[in-house]
Every structure is written in structure tokens, then in C-alpha cells.
Design a protein around this motif. Structure first.
Motif, PDB file in Angstrom:
ATOM      1  N   ASP A   1       0.904  -1.089   0.105  1.00 44.35           N
ATOM      2  CA  ASP A   1       0.291   0.007   0.495  1.00 44.35           C
ATOM      3  C   ASP A   1       0.704   1.174   0.110  1.00 44.35           C
ATOM      4  N   ALA A   2       1.775   1.310   0.674  1.00 37.45           N
ATOM      5  CA  ALA A   2       2.872   3.019   0.734  1.00 37.45           C
ATOM      6  C   ALA A   2       3.541   2.664  -0.430  1.00 37.45           C
ATOM      7  N   THR A   3       3.759   1.343  -1.388  1.00 33.03           N
ATOM      8  CA  THR A   3       4.079   1.544  -2.113  1.00 33.03           C
ATOM      9  C   THR A   3       3.246   1.825  -3.885  1.00 33.03           C
ATOM     10  N   LYS A   4       2.074   1.473  -3.200  1.00 30.38           N
ATOM     11  CA  LYS A   4       1.019   1.977  -4.490  1.00 30.38           C
ATOM     12  C   LYS A   4       1.176   3.711  -4.566  1.00 30.38           C
ATOM     13  N   SER A   5       0.961   4.371  -2.922  1.00 33.49           N
ATOM     14  CA  SER A   5       0.694   5.469  -2.208  1.00 33.49           C
ATOM     15  C   SER A   5       1.456   6.542  -3.291  1.00 33.49           C
ATOM     16  N   VAL A   6       3.242   5.880  -3.261  1.00 28.48           N
ATOM     17  CA  VAL A   6       3.825   7.058  -3.483  1.00 28.48           C
ATOM     18  C   VAL A   6       3.839   6.581  -5.174  1.00 28.48           C
ATOM     19  N   SER A   7       3.204   6.087  -5.947  1.00 31.01           N
ATOM     20  CA  SER A   7       3.159   5.650  -7.168  1.00 31.01           C
ATOM     21  C   SER A   7       2.318   6.806  -7.796  1.00 31.01           C
ATOM     22  N   ARG A   8       1.082   7.002  -6.673  1.00 31.99           N
ATOM     23  CA  ARG A   8       0.108   7.555  -7.160  1.00 31.99           C
ATOM     24  C   ARG A   8       0.379   8.925  -7.547  1.00 31.99           C
ATOM     25  N   ALA A   9       1.301   9.385  -6.278  1.00 38.24           N
ATOM     26  CA  ALA A   9       1.305  10.601  -5.717  1.00 38.24           C
ATOM     27  C   ALA A   9       2.353  10.933  -7.968  1.00 38.24           C
ATOM     28  N   TYR A  10       3.432   9.885  -8.227  1.00 40.03           N
ATOM     29  CA  TYR A  10       3.341  11.049  -8.847  1.00 40.03           C
ATOM     30  C   TYR A  10       3.110  10.444 -10.283  1.00 40.03           C
ATOM     31  N   ILE A  11       2.239   9.333 -10.379  1.00 38.70           N
ATOM     32  CA  ILE A  11       1.411   9.618 -11.964  1.00 38.70           C
ATOM     33  C   ILE A  11       0.620  10.214 -12.150  1.00 38.70           C
ATOM     34  N   ASN A  12      -0.223  10.850 -10.492  1.00 37.07           N
ATOM     35  CA  ASN A  12      -1.524  11.832 -10.611  1.00 37.07           C
ATOM     36  C   ASN A  12      -0.974  13.002 -11.327  1.00 37.07           C
ATOM     37  N   ASN A  13      -0.103  13.625 -10.223  1.00 35.66           N
ATOM     38  CA  ASN A  13       0.738  14.723 -10.681  1.00 35.66           C
ATOM     39  C   ASN A  13       1.791  14.664 -12.242  1.00 35.66           C
ATOM     40  N   PHE A  14       1.881  14.288 -12.646  1.00 32.20           N
ATOM     41  CA  PHE A  14       2.503  14.222 -14.108  1.00 32.20           C
ATOM     42  C   PHE A  14       2.314  13.084 -15.045  1.00 32.20           C
ATOM     43  N   GLN A  15       1.666  12.692 -15.399  1.00 34.68           N
ATOM     44  CA  GLN A  15       1.424  11.547 -16.282  1.00 34.68           C
ATOM     45  C   GLN A  15      -0.217  11.487 -16.326  1.00 34.68           C
ATOM     46  N   ASP A  16      -0.563  12.099 -15.537  1.00 30.75           N
ATOM     47  CA  ASP A  16      -2.287  11.983 -15.929  1.00 30.75           C
ATOM     48  C   ASP A  16      -2.739  12.548 -16.921  1.00 30.75           C
ATOM     49  N   LYS A  17      -2.462  14.524 -16.755  1.00 33.21           N
ATOM     50  CA  LYS A  17      -2.645  15.023 -17.904  1.00 33.21           C
ATOM     51  C   LYS A  17      -2.780  14.711 -19.068  1.00 33.21           C
ATOM     52  N   GLY A  18      -2.075  14.246 -19.853  1.00 33.37           N
ATOM     53  CA  GLY A  18      -1.878  12.893 -21.095  1.00 33.37           C
ATOM     54  C   GLY A  18      -3.291  12.226 -21.401  1.00 33.37           C
ATOM     55  N   LYS A  19      -2.844  10.940 -20.576  1.00 32.38           N
ATOM     56  CA  LYS A  19      -4.170  10.253 -20.526  1.00 32.38           C
ATOM     57  C   LYS A  19      -6.015  10.852 -20.693  1.00 32.38           C
ATOM     58  N   GLN A  20      -5.746  12.069 -19.512  1.00 33.76           N
ATOM     59  CA  GLN A  20      -7.070  12.667 -19.294  1.00 33.76           C
ATOM     60  C   GLN A  20      -7.414  13.454 -20.793  1.00 33.76           C
ATOM     61  N   ALA A  21      -6.469  13.443 -22.033  1.00 39.53           N
ATOM     62  CA  ALA A  21      -6.573  13.866 -22.896  1.00 39.53           C
ATOM     63  C   ALA A  21      -7.017  12.786 -23.666  1.00 39.53           C
ATOM     64  N   ALA A  22      -6.615  11.929 -24.141  1.00 39.99           N
ATOM     65  CA  ALA A  22      -6.992  10.971 -24.346  1.00 39.99           C
ATOM     66  C   ALA A  22      -8.182  10.937 -24.807  1.00 39.99           C
ATOM     67  N   ILE A  23      -8.646  10.627 -22.637  1.00 41.89           N
ATOM     68  CA  ILE A  23     -10.260   9.483 -22.853  1.00 41.89           C
ATOM     69  C   ILE A  23     -11.210  11.385 -23.324  1.00 41.89           C
ATOM     70  N   ASP A  24     -10.565  12.161 -22.661  1.00 42.50           N
ATOM     71  CA  ASP A  24     -11.547  13.297 -23.222  1.00 42.50           C
ATOM     72  C   ASP A  24     -12.048  13.809 -25.106  1.00 42.50           C
ATOM     73  N   MET A  25     -10.436  13.129 -26.002  1.00 40.43           N
ATOM     74  CA  MET A  25     -10.729  12.634 -27.527  1.00 40.43           C
ATOM     75  C   MET A  25     -11.822  11.632 -27.582  1.00 40.43           C
ATOM     76  N   PHE A  26     -11.519  10.003 -26.954  1.00 40.54           N
ATOM     77  CA  PHE A  26     -12.284   9.115 -26.863  1.00 40.54           C
ATOM     78  C   PHE A  26     -13.565   9.290 -27.084  1.00 40.54           C
ATOM     79  N   VAL A  27     -14.183  10.034 -25.363  1.00 42.90           N
ATOM     80  CA  VAL A  27     -15.639   9.852 -25.662  1.00 42.90           C
ATOM     81  C   VAL A  27     -16.193  11.613 -26.082  1.00 42.90           C
ATOM     82  N   GLY A  28     -15.128  12.878 -27.039  1.00 40.51           N
ATOM     83  CA  GLY A  28     -16.310  13.322 -27.594  1.00 40.51           C
ATOM     84  C   GLY A  28     -15.904  14.755 -27.026  1.00 40.51           C
TER      85      GLY A  28
END
Length: 1029
Positions: A530-557
Motif C-alpha cells: 500500500d505504501a508503494t502504491k501511494s507513492v506511485s499514485r502521487a507521481y502518476i497523478n501529478n505528472f502523467q495523468d494530463k496526457g491520459k485525460q486528453a486521450a479520454i476526452d478525445m475518445f468520448v467526444g
């Protein structure tokens, strides 16, 4: 099925295979090509395979295609999305009359209809080397050097979409197809057989890209439609989790043969407010909430099939988390006084869908979570006045319970809570007869569980509720199965896998607490995981999710710049065009008043005197206030690093008190939204009764200080939809310094290009845009000259040297924007508390630094001035500049979507209906709608004129018969109509003076070398018309 490509014209063929035909599919082909000169319209045909010539076609992929997800337009190209890898998970109801098999998608391909540039097999067939999303939100401008050459090859425009869909979280129903998007009770309640056009639109993720194909299917005749369905070309996909396990249970005493049961778990993630953890929170104006999931537990035997449904979703209020988020999460309730309409819509929708809803809120007593809990409870009480006992709320502090008694205590306490026990009995479960598919009992309500992310704590409690409900069912049909260890171990494993899957979608890692869900105990390995997952979440959510969010918005219109692909259809295309021309038949307009104000506060608190002279310069009450402040806090290094929001709250309170204590108050105002970037702040306040019709309120900011790194200069924007008209308000603080015109121009362009709202919306995406800013543009005259002209109120001379007006005339900034006449003295800069311009050592040149500029056909400026805020002991207030304000009259459009649908149906019927002997093809060939526009000759140019042609001898134009009639003609073309403001009697009112001065002065046109138009022909030659008589 196989996918082929041929050129000239470029065409894609989706063709059934011999294996499909042995399974009972007809030999057919679905043919795609782009319409001429269009990247968003396709031509689609459904043909017998023997009518398709594939001799010159090439097979695009060696993989067997499983089905088509739809068509999408990206970066001026159109792509066909197909499934090229999937595995069958199993049958969720083996004993039922209909097979309900689920497949998991592992890879998809996007094949271009408009260009050969993306035909490289490696871009659509190779395994994904890296499934992580970077922080680039521009999905189709990223490049990589795949070949190692000096010229970088562009990344496939659909690569982010491919990564999204190929992550193993998308599922579809395989042969024979069934509605995987709907829960068992809803499916069995339908009397009609399965139909691809009947699905739960909350959960079909490819609805945006497949809609055109479903419309195409509806237009086929019944026999062809049945053949298309049997071919299974069109696939509807859900995102979430599907788990299936088969287990043997103790035998009944009659024959001793072990009973075989199937336990399944299906989680359907909603797409209408889809997104990643820190990018998508709360609710939208339609009542859709983030991370909304419907989870169904299915237990199937040879006699019955049991179904139990729960839902989860973000707290249905307007709240968000902005900036860099670590483990101490900062929460902002963005519309605390305007969330009730959306909250009510959310719960009304749940009640309509499920019958009753009981919410379980697992948030704790931390400051941020406690604020959400308090707001949740207040809104629930208000909603119960409308929805009554059909909704309820239980608050349960999950973390507090774990601290006191461990995770085991949560299991015990949840099952003891009175509200939970009562509603478990009241809601019941759904059960169907396996041999007839008849519903025996129905589930009459659902639990709606949430924590902050609706992941770890929520999954833990939903597992408990699922087990409790299944135990109640087993008590009725086979009591001894309750003690089956294999049943509950499989149940726990499915729920742990479900938690991991949903957490990876929303937060990027597996769920926490799943070690306890699997084994029933907390282990050291689980704590470390759980501790490892928490650290990974903090990094992914702050630095990688912007691109994923744009892909989701593109897919659903969701992207505002997207154009949905349509299929060429002259009937529906003509109806769509005519609907646009007849907007007035299904919409109305409404007048509203908007007050706009801007004020540089120089870091000082609200004054003691009233703000009424600024906020209510006229007796009428505006519908909306947009107030921009600059330097709301001192621009110190400490404030730039960590801004204190307290000053903004003080000004919000002062403004609200002023509005509430105004004389003759007939309506109340609420703070709709506010936003702050260091010293720049923007407040939007509206009449309370308008909160239900103002939607999609968003805020954004952009820094311009220190080349975009510092927020001491920059802009804040708030956008909204008032009924069906969009508005964007921006307050900004440009670079200071008399000579820094270029820097100010650069600030403007940096803001316009860099400030973006959600889903790709930009400043220029809006119908109406208003800037209320400290632009810092100065007057290019010597100091004494400016002061003298200002005291003489010689505004024309000052305006001629105004830097902003010069920049606008040169189209360097604010192109196509307007500004009202400047009929007030420069507002910058005064000695503190006096009416004297700056006498300090700097002796700043007076200037109109605070400006209001606007763009939009629906905006009519009524007043533009400055407020003379005074008090007995100091003036103007305790700041060194005057606030500026403008009052706009705006027209907003209200579209009646029911009327629009009825008109569309009427137009469609009138087009497709044919008289006896009339052929539809011939009717379509001559299909045109009458236009109100007159038939005018082509426009003239410097080289040619319409009267030079042989068809107009001596410049004679013969009017069409349709133009003649009994219509009245104006006697004098220069007479103003009685309704025109120009025909009214002269008035010295300030308001009309502003209108008159805003009228543009048309410069005299230079003479051209083109010969003049011929004189009108003699009366004896001119054809007679009815009006001549």
C-alpha cells in the motif's frame, strides 16, 4: 473478419471470413471511404461480399478483426477503429436460455480513411512498448524517431487512444451479442429481443465514435439490418472490470451430485464525467459525477440467477483539487452556493433508474474531508424536501474505525448500522428463473458508496455489502452454502481484482487494502504494498495523468474542437442544414444585464465605506456580476510562492454584504465561482434564481511573470453557459513600466494561447468574451501634458496617444475586440486617499490602465465609466486607483430540445414521404429548401463587375417573379424605422451618449479605376412590377 484496403478512391473493407460464415454469418462486407474533401464525413455501404472487388486490395493486418468500435476524426484525418486482439473470459450465466459471454480487449487498430501516411503496420500492429501516458496533452503533435534517421517520424495520431483502449480495462459481449451495458434486471424487463440500439448510454464508452454507424444501421431495411447484426461488425464496449469464476458447491441431499455455480462480478464505469484522479472530481451540471461505477454481483445456478447492484461515485458537489498534490490533499469546493441543482439532478437520476438510493459516505474528520461531509449533509437535507424518503445518507468515518479496531471492526460495524440493515432488507435483490428468464424478485434500491477517490475504502465496504446481500439470498435457497469457504474466497478475490482494476483506471495503481479483501487479514506485505502504491499514485497523478485525460476526452467526444464523424446521407444532411436555418422556430431569446468591474487594490483590504457607488451605479439590479481584482495581495516573494486566500475571502464577504444590504432589494445574489492567481482574482456572482440555468462553470489561470514561471503577472478566466449561450470572463495583470509595450503585447498573446479550460476549450471558443483587466498600457505624452489634458477633460487628445488603442489599431492585440468610449479621467495613479495624481518621487504619468474590452454579437454596452468611491475622511477609499465598470445588455438563447426533435422528425417525414408514382431518388436529387436570401448577382471586384456581362445589357437586372408582390416599400430609404434608436427624440442621457459614440466612423473609400455602374434605365425600359402600380 478481415480488413482490406484499396486505393483510388481510398477504401477500407471489413469482410466476413469463412470461419464467420460457418458460424452462421452471411457473406457480407462493410465498406468505408471518406466523403470528398471531408475529414469528418464518411460514405458507408453494406454489400454482399461477392459484389466487392478485392483483387487489387491489400490486407491491412494479419490479425483477425473482432469488430468495429467506430469512426473518429483526429488532426484532419478520419480513422476506423477496430479490435484486433481480445480474449474470451467466459459465460456469466451458463444455465440461462441465452449465452452471455464476455471478451476482454487487448489491442485495437486505427486505420486511416483519408491518408496513406499512417499505413505503417508497426503503428497499428506491434505490441505496445510503453503503455504509460506522458504529460503531453497534445496527442497528435508528439514525435518520435522510430527509424533512427535524422528526420523524426510523427507518432500515430491515435496512439494515445490505442494505449487507453488496449490497457485491458475494456470489455464487450461476444457471439451471440447481448447488452453488456445493462444490469440483469433491466435486460430481462425488456419485452423485445436484443437490439444493438438499445443499451445503457451511461456505460457504452465508444458511443461517440460508433453513433454514426448505429444511425446507418437504423436506416437499413429490416432484412439488411438483421444481416448486419448477425455479422457482428459493430461492437459496443464498456470500461471497468469483469471477473468470472466457476465453483462446485455442496450437493443437495437428493442425488449427491455437486452443484456447479458461476460467480461473476461486472463493474461498469460511467463515461459522462470520465477522467483521472486529480483532473476529474465532483459533479457536472447535468448531475454526472466522477468515477461513477455500477457494480453487479451475479450468482448463477441451474435453477436461478441472482443479481445485486451497487453504485459508487465522487461526492456530487462542485469541488476540485488544483496544483501539485502530495499526501496532504488540498480540496476546494468551487461552487458552494450553487451546487444544489446539480446535486438534485444526480440523485433524481439515480432514483429514476434504481428506485431508491441510500448513500454511505466514508470520509473522515480531516479538515478537507470534514468540509465535504458537512456540505454533503446540507445538500442531502435540501434534496430530501424534493425526493422524500427515496434518498438517505449515512456518514461512517472509515479511518477512525480502522484506528480503533482494525479492518475487522469495519466488517462488523457496517453490518450493525441500523440504516444499512434496514435498507438491505428494503432494497432486496433481483432473482430470475434460469429456465425461463422470468424475474422472480426485483431489487428496489441501491447503496451509493463514496470516499474521497471512491477506490480503496469504497471497494472495501462494497465487498461487505455484496457478501451480506448474497448471504441473504443463500438463506432462502441453500442455507448450507453460506459456510462454503471456496465461495467466499472466490468472492473476495473477485472484489480485490475489481478494486485493483478500477483503481488503475482512475489513479494509475492498484487499490489499497486489497490484501485484507483477499485474505481477511492485514499483513506486513500488504502494508508495504500500500505504501508503494501511494507513492506511485502521487507521481502518476501529478505528472502523467494530463496526457491520459486528453486521450479520454478525445475518445468520448469531450474536446471542444472535435467534429463527430457523420455518414453521408443526403436526407439527414439536408434536414440538419435546414434545422440550423430555422433556429428561431425551436428557440427563444432572453435579455440579461451583466455588470463588469475591475480594480487594482494595491494589496489593501476592503474599504470601510460602501461599495454601492461601484456595484450599483444604476438603480436596476444586474443578473450577473463579474468582478476582477489585481494586486488583491501584496506581490511579495512569499505571496508568489504560497498565496494567502484570506484576502480574497474578505473581498468576497464585502461584496456579498454590499449586495445583500442594498436599498430596495428584490433578489439575492450568490457567489457562483471565484478563482485566484497570486494577486489576480476573479469573482462571478449571479442572482440566486439563475443557478439552475447557468451550467458548465469552469475556472483556469495562466502565469506570465518571469516568462511564465511566476504568478505575479498573469490572468484568471471563468467560463460558463447561460442557458445555451457561452460567456468567458478574464481578468489580467499585464507587465508594468511605461515603455514596456512589447512585453504587454506578449503577455496578451501568452494568455490567449496558453489559458485553456477543460476539454480543449480556449478563450476564443466562446460566443461572448469580456476582459476586465489592469492592462498597464500608458499614454505616450509628457507628464505635464497628460495631467493638464486630464484636468481639462480633453479625452480625445489623450486617447490619440493611448498605447492600447494604438496597439489595437495596429491589430497587435485584442483583434476584433471593442471598447466603449473613454469619457472618464485616467484611473492611474493617485496619491493615497486624494484626488491628486501621483506626486511621489516616481511622478507616474496618469493613464487608463484599467480597461474593459469585449467581443461578441450578443453584447450591447450600455455604460462604461469609473466609480467615484468617497467617504468623509478619505477619498477614494484607501487605495490609489479608481475602480472601472461597464454594464452590458446581453441576449442569451434558450433552445427547446423537445421542439427541435419534433421539427427534425417533421422535416424528415416531409422529405422521405413520396406521392404515388414519385420516386424517392428523384425527390432527393432535386431536394432543396427555400431560402429567404434574395438571388443577388455575384460580387464585383477590381477586375470585373457584374454589370459587364451579356446577361445584364446596360446594367439591367430583371427581378425574379418571386420578388414581386404586394409587399410595401419604404418611401425614403434613409428614414429610420420607428423602432430605431436614431428616430427617437434627442436626449442627453449618459447611456444613449455611450451608444452614439460607439458607432464606428467609416473612412472615405479611395477612388478606384473600375468604371462606374451604368445609370438606371429609362422607365419605359424597366420591367413593371406590382410595386410600380
Amino acid at each position: 473478419m478481415y480488413l482490406y484496403l484499396s486505393e483510388n478512391p481510398r477504401t477500407l473493407y471489413l469482410v466476413t471470413s469463412s470461419q464467420d460464415e460457418r458460424r452462421g454469418c452471411p457473406a457480407r462486407a462493410l465498406v468505408f471511404r471518406a466523403a470528398q474533401d471531408s475529414s469528418s464525413q464518411a460514405v458507408v455501404e453494406f454489400l454482399p461480399r461477392d459484389e466487392v472487388d478485392l483483387t487489387s486490395a491489400v490486407r491491412l493486418t494479419s490479425r483477425i478483426v473482432k469488430g468495429c468500435l467506430g469512426l473518429i476524426s483526429i488532426a484532419n484525418d478520419m480513422f476506423l477503429a477496430v479490435i484486433i486482439s481480445a480474449t474470451e473470459l467466459g459465460n456469466t450465466r451458463p444455465s440461462s436460455l441465452t449465452v452471455e459471454t464476455v471478451c476482454q480487449i487487448h489491442d485495437v487498430g486505427f486505420y486511416c480513411l483519408t491518408s496513406s501516411l499512417w499505413d505503417d503496420p508497426s503503428s497499428n500492429g506491434d505490441p505496445l512498448a510503453n503503455t504509460a501516458f506522458g504529460d503531453q496533452s497534445d496527442m497528435y503533435l508528439r514525435e518520435y524517431n522510430a527509424s533512427g534517421s535524422s528526420t523524426p517520424a510523427p507518432e500515430h495520431p491515435c496512439q494515445p487512444l490505442r494505449k487507453l483502449i488496449s490497457a485491458g480495462t475494456f470489455y464487450y459481449a461476444s457471439d451471440p451479442q447481448w447488452d453488456i451495458s445493462s444490469r440483469l434486471q433491466r435486460r430481462l424487463a425488456r419485452a423485445e429481443p436484443w437490439d444493438p440500439s438499445t443499451y445503457d448510454d451511461r456505460f457504452v464508452w465508444n458511443e461517440y465514435i460508433v453513433k454514426s454507424l448505429l444511425d446507418f444501421r437504423e436506416r437499413l431495411d429490416p432484412n439488411e439490418r438483421a444481416d448486419l447484426d448477425r455479422c457482428q461488425f459493430i461492437v459496443l464496449a464498456i470500461q471497468g472490470y469483469v471477473g468470472i469464476c466457476t465453483l462446485a458447491l455442496p450437493a443437495p441431499p437428493t442425488n449427491g451430485t455437486p452443484a456447479v455455480a458461476t460467480l461473476s462480478l461486472i463493474s461498469r464505469l460511467g463515461w459522462k464525467r470520465a477522467g483521472t484522479r486529480f483532473n476529474t472530481r465532483g459533479v457536472d451540471d447535468d448531475g454526472n459525477c466522477a468515477n461513477f461505477v455500477e457494480t453487479e454481483t451475479l450468482f448463477s445456478t441451474d435453477q436461478h440467477c441472482y443479481s445485486y447492484v451497487q453504485v459508487r461515485g465522487s461526492v456530487p458537489l462542485f469541488w476540485e483539487q488544483q496544483g501539485l498534490q502530495t499526501f496532504g490533499q488540498r480540496i476546494q469546493i468551487t461552487r458552494p452556493q450553487a451546487s444544489q441543482p446539480a446535486f438534485d439532478r444526480h440523485f433524481a437520476g439515480l432514483v429514476e433508474e434504481y428506485g431508491a438510493v441510500h448513500a454511505i459516505n466514508l470520509l473522515g474528520i480531516k479538515e478537507n474531508e470534514a468540509a465535504l461531509t458537512a456540505a454533503y449533509s446540507r445538500h442531502m437535507k435540501s434534496a430530501q424536501h424534493v425526493l422524500g424518503d427515496s434518498i438517505g445518507l449515512t456518514n461512517f468515518d472509515f479511518h477512525a474505525a480502522v484506528r480503533i479496531g482494525g479492518h475487522e471492526s469495519v466488517f462488523r460495524e457496517i453490518r450493525r448500522l441500523e440504516n444499512i440493515v434496514d435498507n438491505l432488507d428494503r432494497f432486496g435483490f433481483a432473482m430470475a428463473d434460469a429456465s425461463t428468464n422470468e424475474i422472480v424478485t426485483e431489487q428496489k434500491g441501491v447503496f451509493r458508496t463514496n470516499c474521497l477517490d471512491c477506490l480503496d475504502r469504497t471497494n472495501f465496504v462494497q465487498d461487505i455489502l455484496s457478501r451480506t446481500a448474497l448471504e441473504q439470498y443463500l438463506l432462502h435457497i441453500r442455507r448450507e452454502w453460506i459456510h462454503s469457504g471456496s465461495l467466499w474466497s472466490n468472492h473476495g478475490e473477485l472484489w480485490a481484482e475489481n478494486g485493483d482494476a478500477l483503481s488503475r483506471i482512475y489513479a494509475g495503481t492498484g487499490a489499497l487494502n486489497t490484501s485484507f479483501t483477499r485474505s481477511g487479514k492485514r499483513t506486513l506485505a500488504g502494508v508495504l504494498s500500500d505504501a508503494t502504491k501511494s507513492v506511485s499514485r502521487a507521481y502518476i497523478n501529478n505528472f502523467q495523468d494530463k496526457g491520459k485525460q486528453a486521450a479520454i476526452d478525445m475518445f468520448v467526444g469531450n474536446m471542444s474542437t472535435q467534429r463527430q464523424v457523420t455518414i453521408f446521407d443526403p436526407i439527414h444532411d439536408s434536414v440538419r442544414a435546414e434545422l440550423e436555418n430555422r433556429l428561431s422556430e425551436y428557440s427563444t431569446t432572453k435579455q440579461c444585464t451583466i455588470f463588469v468591474g475591475t480594480w487594482n487594490l494595491n494589496g489593501r483590504p476592503p474599504p470601510s465605506e460602501s461599495l454601492l457607488p461601484w456595484l450599483f451605479p444604476r438603480p436596476s439590479a444586474p443578473d450577473m456580476f463579474a468582478l476582477g481584482f489585481q494586486e488583491i495581495v501584496p506581490l511579495t516573494a512569499q505571496q508568489i510562492v504560497q498565496t494567502d486566500p484570506e484576502k480574497k475571502r474578505l473581498w468576497e464577504t464585502k461584496v456579498l454584504e454590499t449586495l445583500d444590504r442594498r436599498p430596495n432589494r428584490k433578489s439575492s445574489y450568490i457567489l457562483l465561482r471565484s478563482h485566484q492567481l497570486v494577486g489576480t482574482a476573479l469573482l462571478i456572482l449571479v442572482k440566486k434564481e439563475l443557478t439552475a440555468v447557468i451550467r458548465n462553470v469552469e475556472a483556469a489561470s495562466h502565469k506570465t511573470g518571469l516568462r511564465g514561471m511566476s504568478g505575479n503577472k498573469g490572468a484568471v478566466g471563468i467560463r460558463l453557459d447561460y442557458y445555451d449561450t457561452s460567456f468567458c470572463f478574464l481578468t489580467a495583470h499585464f507587465a508594468a513600466g511605461h515603455a514596456n509595450v512589447a512585453e504587454r503585447n506578449a503577455d496578451y498573446h501568452t494568455i490567449v494561447n496558453g489559458l485553456h479550460f477543460l476539454k480543449g476549450k480556449t478563450i476564443d471558443s466562446h460566443q461572448n468574451i469580456i476582459w476586465l483587466a489592469d492592462t498597464n498600457y500608458r499614454i505616450d505624452l509628457d507628464n505635464e501634458r497628460v495631467r493638464t489634458l486630464a484636468l481639462l477633460d480633453d479625452f480625445d487628445a489623450l486617447l490619440a496617444a493611448d498605447q492600447l488603442r494604438r496597439a489595437m489599431d495596429e491589430r497587435a492585440v485584442f483583434d476584433n475586440y471593442q471598447e466603449g468610449p473613454l469619457l472618464f479621467r485616467p484611473t492611474y495613479k493617485y496619491d493615497l486617499g486624494t484626488d491628486n495624481y501621483d506626486t511621489s518621487e516616481k511622478m507616474r504619468v496618469p493613464a487608463w490602465t484599467d480597461r474593459i474590452l469585449f467581443k461578441g454579437n450578443n453584447l450591447d454596452l450600455a455604460v462604461y465609466s469609473r466609480a467615484e468611491i468617497k467617504s468623509s475622511d478619505h477619498r477614494p477609499g484607501n487605495v490609489d486607483s479608481f475602480p472601472v465598470f461597464a454594464i452590458f445588455r446581453a441576449e442569451v438563447r434558450i433552445i427547446d430540445h423537445v421542439k427541435r426533435a419534433a421539427l427534425s422528425k417533421l422535416l424528415l417525414e416531409s422529405v422521405t414521404s413520396t406521392a404515388p408514382g414519385e420516386k424517392l431518388d428523384e425527390k432527393l436529387a432535386g431536394l432543396t429548401f427555400a431560402s429567404d436570401e434574395p438571388d443577388l448577382p455575384p460580387p464585383s471586384s477590381e477586375d470585373s463587375a457584374w454589370w459587364d456581362g451579356l446577361e445584364h445589357p446596360n446594367g439591367i437586372v430583371v427581378p425574379l417573379s418571386s420578388r414581386s408582390g404586394t409587399g410595401e416599400t419604404s418611401g425614403n430609404p434613409f428614414d429610420s424605422s420607428s423602432e430605431s434608436s436614431l428616430s427617437s427624440s434627442p436626449s442627453s442621457s449618459e447611456e444613449e451618449l455611450y451608444h452614439a459614440l460607439q458607432a464606428p466612423i467609416t473612412p472615405a473609400q479611395p477612388a478606384t479605376t473600375r468604371r462606374p455602374a451604368p445609370p438606371p434605365p429609362p422607365r419605359s425600359v424597366r420591367p413593371a412590377t406590382d410595386s410600380d402600380t
